[in-house]
Design a protein around this motif. Structure first.
Motif: not given
Ligand SMILES: Cc1ncc(COP(=O)(O)O)c(C=O)c1O
Length: 410
Positions: A222, A224, A94
């Motif tokens: 990401s 994680y 994000t």
């Molecule tokens: C498809 C998708 N995009 C973006 C995100 C956002 O990721 P982050 O928590 O690394 O900002 C998520 C988190 O659940 C996700 O599942």
């Protein structure tokens, strides 16, 4: 290890083993964050055990920070099939997307257009909407087919035009599991002279990310979500990362991916990312790490495909259970092992309350995919129950999930 042995894989994860918080449980919440293998835990602990400094000091702990950063860049470059100078790190997807959206928006003019989809997580929608609002730019939104969860590239083509500057699209939906034809969507964007920004957060643990094959301009993931620590990674074509003005402090580098990395990075997380990529590469042999990643992910894909089949087969006999997204046997290659399900007459949070005491780590809601839930008309009703399978999910886990859903169905 060429044959997939899920029990051997599980034994690598301390959280799933004796004394871990998920010992004996079925973890269906991988789409919100996966567990990490011991190799990742160790790599992160080792950073502090050895000692670490900040970049550019010229003494051993500082050199260690430089080496860890370079090793992480090279690992993620292999994961994405990119060059190390095309990889930047940040707190999460994000934050990275907000950073890129602000930088790109500086190049937009009033009357330009950006394209987002209803299939996307809001992290690949809100940054573009906000940047567009700042610049007097119009946002066009592409729907998906609510009966199948499929995002048709033709629907993207229908809204892309000469004023389109950017198309933001997901590589896989974090709730419906749909894997759109991203390469086709990138071509549509490029044919109109627009850039393509791909959210690979959900796709990365399940597939083979290949920015060269997609020809996308940016891609984010990401760690994680792919068995690593809480850190995000951004791919950008080298010439774009170089040409765009990043929001940065004056003394920070003006060139290379470093200019996108605001402040001090989490070096322990960078060491963890490298270990997570090596973990992803560890299930099959190959001459290069990239070869080992693609071979390993192919094996994982076969395992997860078997779980998809097992779940869909079992789901058919649970009264009132509706599985959203792709269920057509001929289309299953276009879905990740992530299902959103509803039970007729049972509120999602009530179903979850029945499942949790049975040892099922599960949640319900919109999962930040507000476009999906809104389009399905489920935003007000508590969203859906998410069933997410990952590389450490066993066939027995699938059976226990089905049994728990049957109990919740009443
Ligand atoms: C498809 C998708 N995009 C973006 C995100 C956002 O990721 P982050 O928590 O690394 O900002 C998520 C988190 O659940 C996700 O599942």
């Amino acid at each position: 290890m060429q044959r997939y042995d899920v029990h051997q894989i599980r034994s690598r994860y301390p959280a799933l083993s004796e004394g871990g918080l998920l010992d004996g449980a079925v973890d269906l919440d991988g789409p919100a964050g996966t567990q990490v293998p011991a190799s990742v835990v160790e790599a992160m602990a080792e950073v502090h055990r050895r000692g670490i400094g900040n970049l550019g000091g010229g003494f051993p702990p500082s050199d260690a920070a430089e080496e860890i950063t370079a090793a992480a860049r090279s690992a993620v470059a292999d994961l994405f099939n990119a060059g190390p100078d095309e990889i930047a790190f940040g707190q999460n997807m994000t934050s990275l997307t907000f950073a890129v959206s602000r930088a790109l928006a500086r190049t937009w003019e009033p009357g330009d257009e950006v394209v987002v989809t209803l299939l996307d997580h809001d992290a690949n929608v809100a940054p573009w909407r906000l940047a567009a609002a700042d610049r007097g730019v119009t946002v066009r939104t592409v729907p998906f087919d609510p009966s199948t969860g499929v995002l048709d590239p033709a629907d993207v083509a229908a809204v892309v035009g000469p004023r389109t500057r950017l198309v933001a699209v997901t590589h896989a939906s974090n709730v419906l599991g749909t894997i759109p034809d991203v390469a086709a969507i990138v071509r549509i964007a490029h044919d109109a002279g627009a850039l393509a920004y791909v959210d690979a957060v959900h796709y990365t643990p399940h597939g083979i990310v290949d920015v060269a094959a997609l020809d996308c301009d940016f891609l984010v993931a990401s760690a994680y979500k792919f068995y690593g620590p809480h850190i995000g990674a951004l791919y950008g074509k080298a010439e774009l990362l170089e040409a765009l003005d990043a929001y940065k402090v004056v003394p920070a580098p003006d060139e290379g991916p470093e200019k996108w990395e605001t402040g001090t990075q989490s070096f322990e997380s960078l060491a963890g990312v490298r270990a997570a990529v090596d973990h992803l590469a560890s299930l099959a042999g190959g001459a290069t790490r990239r070869d080992r990643i693609t071979a390993s992910q192919g094996i994982v894909r076969d395992h997860e495909s078997a779980l998809i089949g097992r779940f869909l087969e079992g789901a058919r006999s649970i009264p009132g259970l509706r599985v959203y997204g792709i269920t057509d046997p001929d289309m299953l290659h276009r879905r990740a092992p992530t299902f959103s399900v509803g039970l007729e007459g049972v509120a999602p949070q009530d179903a979850v309350a029945v499942m949790r005491p049975l040892g099922i780590n599960v949640r319900s809601g919109h999962h930040y995919a507000v476009g999906v839930m809104g389009h399905l008309g489920l935003l007000e009703g508590g969203g859906l129950i998410r069933v997410g399978f990952v590389q450490y999910t066993s066939p027995e886990d699938v059976d226990r999930t089905l049994e728990a859903l049957a109990s919740a169905a009443g």
